[in-house]
Design a protein around this motif. Structure first.
Motif, PDB file in Angstrom:
ATOM      1  N   LEU A 269       0.832  -1.200   0.000  1.00  0.00           N
ATOM      2  CA  LEU A 269       0.000   0.000   0.000  1.00  0.00           C
ATOM      3  C   LEU A 269       0.872   1.257   0.000  1.00  0.00           C
ATOM      4  N   LEU A 270       1.940   1.246   0.783  1.00  0.00           N
ATOM      5  CA  LEU A 270       2.859   2.393   0.808  1.00  0.00           C
ATOM      6  C   LEU A 270       3.435   2.634  -0.585  1.00  0.00           C
ATOM      7  N   ASN A 271       3.891   1.580  -1.237  1.00  0.00           N
ATOM      8  CA  ASN A 271       4.459   1.718  -2.586  1.00  0.00           C
ATOM      9  C   ASN A 271       3.410   2.162  -3.596  1.00  0.00           C
ATOM     10  N   HIS A 272       2.189   1.702  -3.419  1.00  0.00           N
ATOM     11  CA  HIS A 272       1.102   2.069  -4.325  1.00  0.00           C
ATOM     12  C   HIS A 272       0.791   3.568  -4.233  1.00  0.00           C
ATOM     13  N   TRP A 273       0.784   4.099  -3.004  1.00  0.00           N
ATOM     14  CA  TRP A 273       0.397   5.493  -2.803  1.00  0.00           C
ATOM     15  C   TRP A 273       1.563   6.465  -2.798  1.00  0.00           C
ATOM     16  N   LYS A 274       2.811   5.975  -2.818  1.00  0.00           N
ATOM     17  CA  LYS A 274       3.942   6.905  -2.730  1.00  0.00           C
ATOM     18  C   LYS A 274       4.079   7.787  -3.964  1.00  0.00           C
ATOM     19  N   HIS A 275       3.455   7.412  -5.059  1.00  0.00           N
ATOM     20  CA  HIS A 275       3.509   8.225  -6.267  1.00  0.00           C
ATOM     21  C   HIS A 275       2.519   9.387  -6.190  1.00  0.00           C
ATOM     22  N   LYS A 276       1.561   9.281  -5.280  1.00  0.00           N
ATOM     23  CA  LYS A 276       0.510  10.286  -5.169  1.00  0.00           C
ATOM     24  C   LYS A 276       0.637  11.126  -3.895  1.00  0.00           C
ATOM     25  N   PHE A 277       1.156  10.519  -2.821  1.00  0.00           N
ATOM     26  CA  PHE A 277       1.248  11.181  -1.525  1.00  0.00           C
ATOM     27  C   PHE A 277       2.656  11.053  -0.957  1.00  0.00           C
ATOM     28  N   GLU A 278       2.958  11.919   0.002  1.00  0.00           N
ATOM     29  CA  GLU A 278       4.218  11.784   0.730  1.00  0.00           C
ATOM     30  C   GLU A 278       4.079  10.588   1.670  1.00  0.00           C
ATOM     31  N   VAL A 279       5.157   9.823   1.820  1.00  0.00           N
ATOM     32  CA  VAL A 279       5.134   8.653   2.694  1.00  0.00           C
ATOM     33  C   VAL A 279       6.389   8.637   3.566  1.00  0.00           C
ATOM     34  N   ALA A 280       6.338   7.875   4.627  1.00  0.00           N
ATOM     35  CA  ALA A 280       7.495   7.690   5.505  1.00  0.00           C
ATOM     36  C   ALA A 280       7.458   6.266   6.045  1.00  0.00           C
ATOM     37  N   GLU A 281       8.652   5.729   6.258  1.00  0.00           N
ATOM     38  CA  GLU A 281       8.754   4.359   6.759  1.00  0.00           C
ATOM     39  C   GLU A 281       9.783   4.299   7.876  1.00  0.00           C
ATOM     40  N   THR A 282       9.389   3.687   8.996  1.00  0.00           N
ATOM     41  CA  THR A 282      10.312   3.427  10.098  1.00  0.00           C
ATOM     42  C   THR A 282      10.270   1.926  10.360  1.00  0.00           C
ATOM     43  N   GLU A 283      11.043   1.476  11.319  1.00  0.00           N
ATOM     44  CA  GLU A 283      11.017   0.046  11.649  1.00  0.00           C
ATOM     45  C   GLU A 283       9.676  -0.362  12.245  1.00  0.00           C
ATOM     46  N   GLU A 284       9.001   0.574  12.926  1.00  0.00           N
ATOM     47  CA  GLU A 284       7.745   0.257  13.595  1.00  0.00           C
ATOM     48  C   GLU A 284       6.526   0.408  12.696  1.00  0.00           C
ATOM     49  N   ASN A 285       6.518   1.453  11.833  1.00  0.00           N
ATOM     50  CA  ASN A 285       5.307   1.689  11.055  1.00  0.00           C
ATOM     51  C   ASN A 285       5.582   2.380   9.726  1.00  0.00           C
ATOM     52  N   LEU A 286       4.527   2.441   8.926  1.00  0.00           N
ATOM     53  CA  LEU A 286       4.565   3.092   7.626  1.00  0.00           C
ATOM     54  C   LEU A 286       3.469   4.150   7.634  1.00  0.00           C
ATOM     55  N   SER A 287       3.791   5.352   7.174  1.00  0.00           N
ATOM     56  CA  SER A 287       2.835   6.454   7.206  1.00  0.00           C
ATOM     57  C   SER A 287       2.595   6.992   5.810  1.00  0.00           C
ATOM     58  N   ILE A 288       1.354   7.345   5.549  1.00  0.00           N
ATOM     59  CA  ILE A 288       0.939   7.935   4.275  1.00  0.00           C
ATOM     60  C   ILE A 288       0.290   9.269   4.609  1.00  0.00           C
ATOM     61  N   PHE A 289       0.858  10.348   4.045  1.00  0.00           N
ATOM     62  CA  PHE A 289       0.393  11.699   4.351  1.00  0.00           C
ATOM     63  C   PHE A 289      -0.418  12.228   3.176  1.00  0.00           C
ATOM     64  N   MET A 290      -1.737  12.148   3.317  1.00  0.00           N
ATOM     65  CA  MET A 290      -2.647  12.683   2.312  1.00  0.00           C
ATOM     66  C   MET A 290      -2.837  14.174   2.603  1.00  0.00           C
ATOM     67  N   PRO A 291      -3.395  14.938   1.667  1.00  0.00           N
ATOM     68  CA  PRO A 291      -3.571  16.374   1.919  1.00  0.00           C
ATOM     69  C   PRO A 291      -4.381  16.693   3.181  1.00  0.00           C
ATOM     70  N   ASP A 292      -5.375  15.871   3.502  1.00  0.00           N
ATOM     71  CA  ASP A 292      -6.217  16.170   4.661  1.00  0.00           C
ATOM     72  C   ASP A 292      -6.388  14.972   5.600  1.00  0.00           C
ATOM     73  N   ALA A 293      -5.422  14.061   5.546  1.00  0.00           N
ATOM     74  CA  ALA A 293      -5.476  12.884   6.419  1.00  0.00           C
ATOM     75  C   ALA A 293      -4.106  12.223   6.489  1.00  0.00           C
ATOM     76  N   THR A 294      -3.890  11.487   7.571  1.00  0.00           N
ATOM     77  CA  THR A 294      -2.679  10.688   7.721  1.00  0.00           C
ATOM     78  C   THR A 294      -3.106   9.266   8.055  1.00  0.00           C
ATOM     79  N   VAL A 295      -2.504   8.310   7.353  1.00  0.00           N
ATOM     80  CA  VAL A 295      -2.754   6.897   7.606  1.00  0.00           C
ATOM     81  C   VAL A 295      -1.462   6.293   8.147  1.00  0.00           C
ATOM     82  N   VAL A 296      -1.548   5.633   9.296  1.00  0.00           N
ATOM     83  CA  VAL A 296      -0.391   4.980   9.889  1.00  0.00           C
ATOM     84  C   VAL A 296      -0.675   3.485   9.950  1.00  0.00           C
TER      85      VAL A 296
END
Length: 92
Positions: free
Chosen positions: A19-46
């Motif tokens: 999912l992170l790889n799928h959305w990284k072309h559209k949104f900013e993303v971040a990955e740590t050892e514990e979790n993966l985050s997707i930063f949408m314009p008006d929401a964050t998914v962890v």
């Protein structure tokens, strides 16, 4: 609004990564050892993968958050190539 759900699966890490790889072309993303985050314009998914489950957290100020919950679940289902049935827990 904060909502979260737990998906029971042995493939939590793979699904979250897809999912992170799928959305990284559209949104900013971040990955740590514990979790993966997707930063949408008006929401964050962890996404927090664990051994037998994937913890999904949504943070947003949108009033139509239930639509966003469904979009996230639909994408996770597609990444996993299976249908998950979940209950979202809500916090103000």
């Amino acid at each position: 609004m904060k909502s979260n759900t737990i998906i029971s699966t042995d493939d939590a890490k793979r699904i979250a990564k897809r999912l992170l790889n799928h959305w990284k072309h559209k949104f900013e993303v971040a990955e740590t050892e514990e979790n993966l985050s997707i930063f949408m314009p008006d929401a964050t998914v962890v996404l927090t993968p664990e051994a037998q489950q994937l913890f999904v957290e949504l943070r947003t100020d949108r009033e139509d958050y239930s639509r966003l919950e469904q979009v996230i679940l639909d994408h996770l289902n597609r990444m996993a190539q299976q249908e998950f049935s979940v209950q979202w827990q809500h916090q103000a």
